[in-house]
Write an enzyme that holds these catalytic residues in place. Structure first.
Site, mmCIF file in Angstrom:
data_model
loop_
_atom_site.group_PDB
_atom_site.id
_atom_site.type_symbol
_atom_site.label_atom_id
_atom_site.label_comp_id
_atom_site.label_asym_id
_atom_site.label_seq_id
_atom_site.Cartn_x
_atom_site.Cartn_y
_atom_site.Cartn_z
ATOM 1 N N GLY A 1 5.049 -1.048 2.782
ATOM 2 C CA GLY A 1 4.229 0.128 2.553
ATOM 3 C C GLY A 1 5.036 1.422 2.475
ATOM 4 O O GLY A 1 6.071 1.573 3.132
ATOM 5 N N HIS B 1 0.809 -1.212 0.000
ATOM 6 C CA HIS B 1 0.000 0.000 0.000
ATOM 7 C C HIS B 1 0.842 1.262 0.000
ATOM 8 O O HIS B 1 1.906 1.331 0.614
ATOM 9 C CB HIS B 1 -0.921 0.007 1.222
ATOM 10 N N ASP B 2 0.377 2.246 -0.738
ATOM 11 C CA ASP B 2 0.923 3.603 -0.735
ATOM 12 C C ASP B 2 2.340 3.708 -1.297
ATOM 13 O O ASP B 2 3.009 4.728 -1.105
ATOM 14 C CB ASP B 2 0.896 4.199 0.685
#
Length: 334
Positions: A200, A182-183
């Site tokens: 992440g 994520h991200d």
């Protein structure tokens, strides 16, 4: 004996029917490629395509595929048998989903793929992140650019919060079993070898190259034109143009071969090597802080653009919210 024979006949008939269906699909695929104007779309009878899905021209959807109600497929997309598109997902033109690929998820938010992307066999792209801070019902996002090849069993997750997004740029090769969490922010023209695992919020700039089976800690930055050796565990930033390797990755010099392949001149390489020696191999490196060494380098080689870029990359890594750079070996001068 008779009962066994009675059982075998319908099983044989079942597989014969399925095999015949796949042969028909292959035949129709060739006909579809040869004459897309006469037959602009091909959707196999066993595919499940929601009537609200928006399908462009020249799209091919094979057997046992699923296309959800909020999906949008650009012109010339091709879904191989058993591939699936879920949730609010947009595919640009000429994207290819290989068998078993899954793109999108039934979550708030959006998954967007640009043009000419290939999603490999059983790759999973645009699904919920594996972050405990994610709150069910929050919007989450994934943006992928153009001309990326994402190989088999790779996984790329959406963002962990509505205010952020996972981003993949253009012309990246993401090999088998890679994970982008994520991200993350991935730039352009990167090569991630098999089993490259990014936690992440990792940022990888442009033209980075990883060998196989490497792990990158969350919030780390990987500088442009850098190389990470196989089996490395990266827990701090990788400076621009550098090469790192090791169970706890250490600086191993400049990525000279990679720089040559990307057209850096002999003069630029000499300047970078001189700068690297002054920063990391100076005799008095133990007694003088790195900022003093960078300041001195600005006076000597500050007019060379590639050196300025490397110095700025190092300074950025020592900002308050960053993790510093990978360890380097100190030289005693003896």
């Amino acid at each position: 004996m008779n009962s066994l024979l009675k059982i075998r006949r319908p099983i044989g008939s079942f597989y014969l029917q399925r095999f015949s269906s796949l042969l028909t699909y292959a035949s129709n695929e060739k006909r579809h490629e040869a004459s897309s104007l006469e037959n602009p779309n091909f959707i196999h009878s066993s595919a499940i395509v929601h009537p609200n899905a928006l399908i462009g021209q020249g799209v091919s959807i094979g057997p046992f595929c699923t296309v959800g109600s909020s999906a949008r497929l650009g012109n010339g997309c091709q879904l191989y048998p058993g591939s699936h598109i879920f949730g609010n997902t947009e595919l640009g033109e000429r994207c290819v989903l290989m068998t078993g690929a899954v793109v999108g998820d039934d979550l708030p938010g959006l998954t967007v793929l640009g043009n000419n992307n290939i999603i490999g066999h059983h790759a999973v792209v645009g699904v919920k992140c594996q972050d405990m801070k994610y709150k069910p019902g929050d919007e989450c996002f994934l943006d992928i650019g153009d001309n990326n090849e994402i190989r088999e069993h790779a996984s790329i997750h959406r963002s962990s919060k509505p205010s952020d997004r996972t981003i993949i740029g253009n012309n990246n090769l993401i090999m088998g079993s890679c994970h982008i969490a994520h991200d993350c922010k991935i730039g352009n023209n990167n090569i991630f070898a098999n089993n490259t695992l990014l936690a992440g919020h990792v940022i990888a700039e442009d033209y980075t190259h990883t060998a196989g089976a490497i792990v990158v800690h969350q919030f780390c930055h990987i500088g442009s034109f850098s190389f990470i050796g196989g089996g490395s565990v990266v827990s701090q930033d990788v400076p621009k143009y550098a090469m790192v390797a090791g169970e706890r990755a250490e600086l191993r010099g400049l990525n000279l071969e990679g720089l040559r392949r990307h057209g850096f001149t002999a003069t630029e390489l000499r300047s970078l090597r001189m700068a690297y020696r002054k920063i990391f191999m100076s005799v008095d490196a133990n007694s003088v802080g790195i900022e003093e060494r960078l300041t001195e380098l600005d006076k000597e080689l500050g007019q060379v653009p590639v050196v300025c870029s490397m110095v700025q990359s190092l300074r950025d890594s020592f900002a308050e919210n960053r993790r510093g750079i990978c360890k380097f070996r100190h030289w005693s001068g003896s």
